[in-house]
Design an enzyme around this catalytic site. Structure first.
Site, mmCIF file in Angstrom:
data_model
loop_
_atom_site.group_PDB
_atom_site.id
_atom_site.type_symbol
_atom_site.label_atom_id
_atom_site.label_comp_id
_atom_site.label_asym_id
_atom_site.label_seq_id
_atom_site.Cartn_x
_atom_site.Cartn_y
_atom_site.Cartn_z
ATOM 1 N N ALA A 172 0.922 -1.190 0.070
ATOM 2 C CA ALA A 172 0.001 0.031 -0.041
ATOM 3 C C ALA A 172 0.870 1.292 -0.010
ATOM 4 O O ALA A 172 1.847 1.462 0.457
ATOM 5 C CB ALA A 172 -0.765 0.211 1.233
ATOM 6 N N THR A 173 0.451 1.944 -0.792
ATOM 7 C CA THR A 173 0.969 3.497 -0.631
ATOM 8 C C THR A 173 1.231 4.109 0.587
ATOM 9 O O THR A 173 2.387 4.479 0.979
ATOM 10 C CB THR A 173 0.459 4.510 -1.819
ATOM 11 O OG1 THR A 173 0.426 3.824 -3.074
ATOM 12 C CG2 THR A 173 0.993 5.822 -1.684
ATOM 13 N N MET A 211 4.123 2.416 2.455
ATOM 14 C CA MET A 211 5.323 3.076 1.810
ATOM 15 C C MET A 211 5.742 4.401 2.389
ATOM 16 O O MET A 211 6.926 4.539 3.185
ATOM 17 C CB MET A 211 5.499 2.980 0.407
ATOM 18 C CG MET A 211 6.823 3.420 -0.351
ATOM 19 S SD MET A 211 6.768 3.592 -1.851
ATOM 20 C CE MET A 211 5.629 4.857 -2.209
ATOM 21 N N LEU A 262 6.876 4.128 6.126
ATOM 22 C CA LEU A 262 8.516 3.645 6.003
ATOM 23 C C LEU A 262 9.314 4.891 5.880
ATOM 24 O O LEU A 262 10.222 4.934 6.424
ATOM 25 C CB LEU A 262 8.586 2.528 5.174
ATOM 26 C CG LEU A 262 9.947 1.862 5.647
ATOM 27 C CD1 LEU A 262 9.930 1.250 7.033
ATOM 28 C CD2 LEU A 262 10.170 0.777 4.457
ATOM 29 N N MET A 263 8.939 5.674 4.834
ATOM 30 C CA MET A 263 9.678 6.724 4.379
ATOM 31 C C MET A 263 9.684 8.048 5.771
ATOM 32 O O MET A 263 11.045 8.292 5.872
ATOM 33 C CB MET A 263 8.992 7.543 3.152
ATOM 34 C CG MET A 263 9.317 6.474 1.869
ATOM 35 S SD MET A 263 8.231 7.415 0.680
ATOM 36 C CE MET A 263 9.330 6.960 -0.734
ATOM 37 N N GLU A 264 8.550 8.142 6.323
ATOM 38 C CA GLU A 264 8.671 8.985 7.276
ATOM 39 C C GLU A 264 9.564 8.683 8.363
ATOM 40 O O GLU A 264 10.092 9.189 9.325
ATOM 41 C CB GLU A 264 7.208 9.304 7.702
ATOM 42 C CG GLU A 264 6.452 10.351 6.579
ATOM 43 C CD GLU A 264 5.355 10.734 7.611
ATOM 44 O OE1 GLU A 264 5.345 11.633 8.597
ATOM 45 O OE2 GLU A 264 4.075 10.384 7.173
ATOM 46 N N GLY A 279 5.683 15.052 11.023
ATOM 47 C CA GLY A 279 5.940 15.099 9.902
ATOM 48 C C GLY A 279 4.739 16.408 9.334
ATOM 49 O O GLY A 279 3.733 16.194 10.162
ATOM 50 N N HIS A 291 4.630 6.972 -6.221
ATOM 51 C CA HIS A 291 4.574 5.466 -5.916
ATOM 52 C C HIS A 291 4.756 5.035 -7.395
ATOM 53 O O HIS A 291 3.896 4.979 -8.101
ATOM 54 C CB HIS A 291 3.442 4.859 -5.378
ATOM 55 C CG HIS A 291 3.610 3.585 -4.648
ATOM 56 N ND1 HIS A 291 2.855 2.932 -3.793
ATOM 57 C CD2 HIS A 291 4.433 2.585 -4.945
ATOM 58 C CE1 HIS A 291 3.189 1.665 -3.571
ATOM 59 N NE2 HIS A 291 4.068 1.523 -4.317
ATOM 60 N N ARG A 323 9.763 17.838 7.961
ATOM 61 C CA ARG A 323 9.318 17.487 9.326
ATOM 62 C C ARG A 323 9.786 18.865 10.111
ATOM 63 O O ARG A 323 10.555 19.877 9.791
ATOM 64 C CB ARG A 323 10.244 16.392 9.972
ATOM 65 C CG ARG A 323 9.654 14.986 9.254
ATOM 66 C CD ARG A 323 10.582 13.860 9.654
ATOM 67 N NE ARG A 323 9.999 13.632 11.037
ATOM 68 C CZ ARG A 323 8.739 12.696 11.019
ATOM 69 N NH1 ARG A 323 8.194 12.348 9.882
ATOM 70 N NH2 ARG A 323 8.191 12.432 12.522
#
Length: 122
Positions: free
Chosen positions: A31-32, A35, A38-40, A59, A66, A110
């Protein structure tokens, strides 16, 4: 804290991180939103060692693409690199990869906040 600080977070795609499970789609692929999380996480952890105990980051902006689907069972990584510091505002370049190659990329912002003060405003 310096520009160039980076961190890479890793996860395996499981049923609970698929689009059909989360509700962002109806296929059993990464799922976007998973993803993005995980990036954050990578961005948060890239700067966490440089903060005071009473500080954290939150954030405030995420601009990603994606680019390709990833199937259940594959391992993905997300790397965040701190590119700009403007007072409490921190900007990152972020990229996610699976076992084949890049699956997503973009930018993330952030802000450094005081934990207690932030939570007291809720």
């Amino acid at each position: 804290m310096k520009e160039g600080a980076s961190y890479t977070s890793t996860m395996r795609v499981v049923a609970e991180t698929t689009a059909d499970y989360i509700g962002s789609g109806d296929l059993a692929v990464l799922a976007t939103p998973a993803m993005c999380a995980l990036m954050e996480n990578a961005a948060m952890l890239a700067v966490a060692p440089h903060l005071e105990a009473e500080q954290t980051t939150v954030g405030t902006a995420l601009n990603i693409e994606h680019l390709r689907a990833t199937k259940v069972g594959e391992v993905i990584t997300a790397t965040a690199v701190l590119t700009e510091i403007n007072g409490r505002e921190l900007k990152f370049n972020i990229a996610a990869r699976d076992e084949v190659g890049i699956i997503g990329e973009g930018t993330h912002t952030r802000f450094i906040v005081n934990r207690e003060k932030f939570m007291s405003k809720l």
